[in-house]
Design an enzyme around this catalytic site. Structure first.
Site, PDB file in Angstrom:
ATOM      1  N   LYS A 185       1.046  -0.870  -0.730  1.00  0.00           N
ATOM      2  CA  LYS A 185      -0.469  -0.325  -0.265  1.00  0.00           C
ATOM      3  C   LYS A 185       1.007   1.188   0.264  1.00  0.00           C
ATOM      4  CE  LYS A 185      -4.521   0.949   0.535  1.00  0.00           C
ATOM      5  NZ  LYS A 185      -5.594  -0.169  -0.002  1.00  0.00           N
TER       6      LYS A 185
HETATM    7  N1  GLU Z   1      -7.101  -0.128  -3.064  1.00  0.00           N
HETATM    8  C1  GLU Z   1      -7.781  -1.218  -3.503  1.00  0.00           C
HETATM    9  C2  GLU Z   1      -8.037  -2.449  -2.554  1.00  0.00           C
HETATM   10  O1  GLU Z   1      -7.714  -1.557  -1.596  1.00  0.00           O
HETATM   11  C3  GLU Z   1      -8.017  -2.029  -4.659  1.00  0.00           C
HETATM   12  C4  GLU Z   1      -6.515  -2.289  -4.704  1.00  0.00           C
HETATM   13  C5  GLU Z   1      -5.350  -2.557  -6.180  1.00  0.00           C
HETATM   14  O2  GLU Z   1      -6.346  -3.343  -7.043  1.00  0.00           O
HETATM   15  O3  GLU Z   1      -4.923  -3.077  -6.090  1.00  0.00           O
HETATM   16  O4  GLU Z   1      -8.049  -3.391  -2.529  1.00  0.00           O
END
Ligand code: GLU
Length: 435
Positions: A129
């Protein structure tokens, strides 16, 4: 010259006994919360201590400074983060959020959640993240572009099509992904698979934008079936009308549920007979908010959480249901479309009252699932039809639900812990095979 610094990773030692405080949610120790959930599942599974040690801390944390020349000529300094939690099952994967409350600890927690999420829907990715501490609502398009390009340059060395693939999250979107792809391409050449959630025109997948909301709806439908709740007769309140909340409201409305309340950062609206969601989406496009929707009554975000509805869907930020408001929550089922909306103490209290809580790592995994489909399409330079994307998403989500529900019933565990048991089992197995 890069200004990136690699920081040492500290284990989660010497943390306060409880992650929850009476302070606003921005002070919550999110990493401690996810760690606590991890430990409950790990102890239940009797997971080897060595594996626990590896999985409780991230692989790598990067903090970067991003100077941006603002429109008024000032040089403003922002801080960006990328935390790579685990990659035993595949490249690091996870979103980037732009928010004034973003900090390393929160990003660390969200990175771990991504590892469990990708394992749960069984896609070949790990978890990561990132984010930037900033207030995008106060920034111009030019400033946001500068910030995004700056971030891309600074974290470039840890990204890669087979290393780490960012995606949208809170306050980031397809446009931000397009800038990242463009900036990354300047150095590495045309590389669409470096980010997911791109504009369809630039190699994004059909169905990606609505995927998290669609996945949330599939899981809600399956949960209702399993717990014998008639979705068509159910009232629903959705907190957050961003990408996830607005699409989830649309799809749940299409399934016949009565969405009586929704909210966004500016406030909430209520109509006991059900809101006309397609009209509300139009209203939102025109005015930029759900507030003042004709035929609705204004309510606050806090009031929305305690409404007398069958299903509550928190689709905004973390920590919104805590020990202070949990006793007033009346919903029979809470479907966590946002990440970590319920604090552990509130979770305990809901469990004691037999409120069904469908966990975030299951509910909102639809987004990363279609991100995986996008990545696959980019690597192969092919395009999938929307029907194909949706059919594959449906399969992945239902199969994840089935695995979690099976563990929930067979091992008599709360759904959240059952979800962790499934994910941890897969990640632990891959770890053993690699060591
Ligand atoms: N931000 C989204 C999540 O928390 C998508 C992450 C992604 O598609 O890599 O799952």
């Amino acid at each position: 010259m890069s200004t990136a610094t690699l920081t040492p990773v500290k284990p989660n030692a010497k943390k306060p006994a409880t992650p929850e405080t009476a302070t606003p949610h921005k002070h919550l120790d999110f990493n401690r919360i996810t760690d606590e959930q991890f430990l409950v599942a790990a102890e239940h599974m009797k997971l080897e201590k060595e594996i626990q040690m590896l999985l409780r801390t991230p692989y790598r944390e990067l903090i970067v400074q991003i100077p941006v020349r603002m429109d008024d000529g000032r040089l403003e300094l922002f801080h960006g983060y990328r935390v790579q939690h685990n990659a035993v099952r595949g490249p690091y994967k996870g979103g980037l959020r732009f928010h004034h409350e973003v900090d390393l600890n929160e990003v660390r927690s969200l990175a771990a959640l991504m590892t469990w999420k990708t394992a749960l829907v069984d896609i070949p990715f790990g978890g990561a993240k990132g984010g930037v501490t900033c207030d995008p609502t106060k920034m111009s398009r030019k400033e946001l572009q500068g910030l995004t390009r700056g971030l891309t340059q600074k974290i470039d060395m840890v990204l890669g099509v087979h290393r780490d693939i960012p995606a949208p999250d809170v306050n980031t979107n397809a446009q931000v992904m397009a800038w990242i792809m463009d900036e990354y391409g300047k150095k590495h050449g045309y590389t669409p698979a470096i980010v997911t959630g791109k504009p369809v025109n630039l190699g994004g997948s059909l169905g990606r934008e609505e995927a998290t909301g669609r996945g949330t709806t599939i899981i809600t439908r399956e949960a209702c079936k399993a717990f014998k709740i008639d979705l068509k007769k159910s009232t629903v309140a959705v907190q957050g009308f961003g990408n996830v909340g607005s699409w989830a409201s649309r799809f749940i409305h299409e399934l016949g549920a009565i969405v009586t309340a929704v909210s966004d950062v500016k406030g909430g609206i209520f109509n006991g007979h059900g809101l006309d969601i397609p009209k509300l989406v139009e209203h939102c496009k025109k005015t930029g908010s759900v507030v003042d929707f004709p035929g609705s009554k204004p309510i606050s975000n806090d009031e929305l959480l305690t409404l007398d509805v069958d299903i509550l869907i928190p689709a905004a930020l973390g920590g919104v249901i805590d020990r202070n408001n949990v006793s007033q929550v009346k919903a029979r089922m809470i479907v966590e479309a946002g990440n970590s909306p319920i604090t552990p103490r509130a979770d305990d209290s809901l469990r004691k009252r037999n409120v069904i809580v469908v966990p975030d790592i299951l509910t909102n995994a639809g987004g990363v699932t279609v991100s995986y489909f996008e990545w696959v399409q980019n690597l192969q330079q092919v395009r999938w039809e929307l029907d194909h994307v949706n059919a594959q998403l449906e399969k992945k989500m239902v199969s994840a639900w089935d695995s979690v529900y099976r563990v929930h019933t067979e091992q008599k565990l709360p759904l959240r812990i059952a979800a962790y048991v499934v994910s941890l089992g897969r990640v632990a197995e891959a770890t053993r095979q690699r060591f």
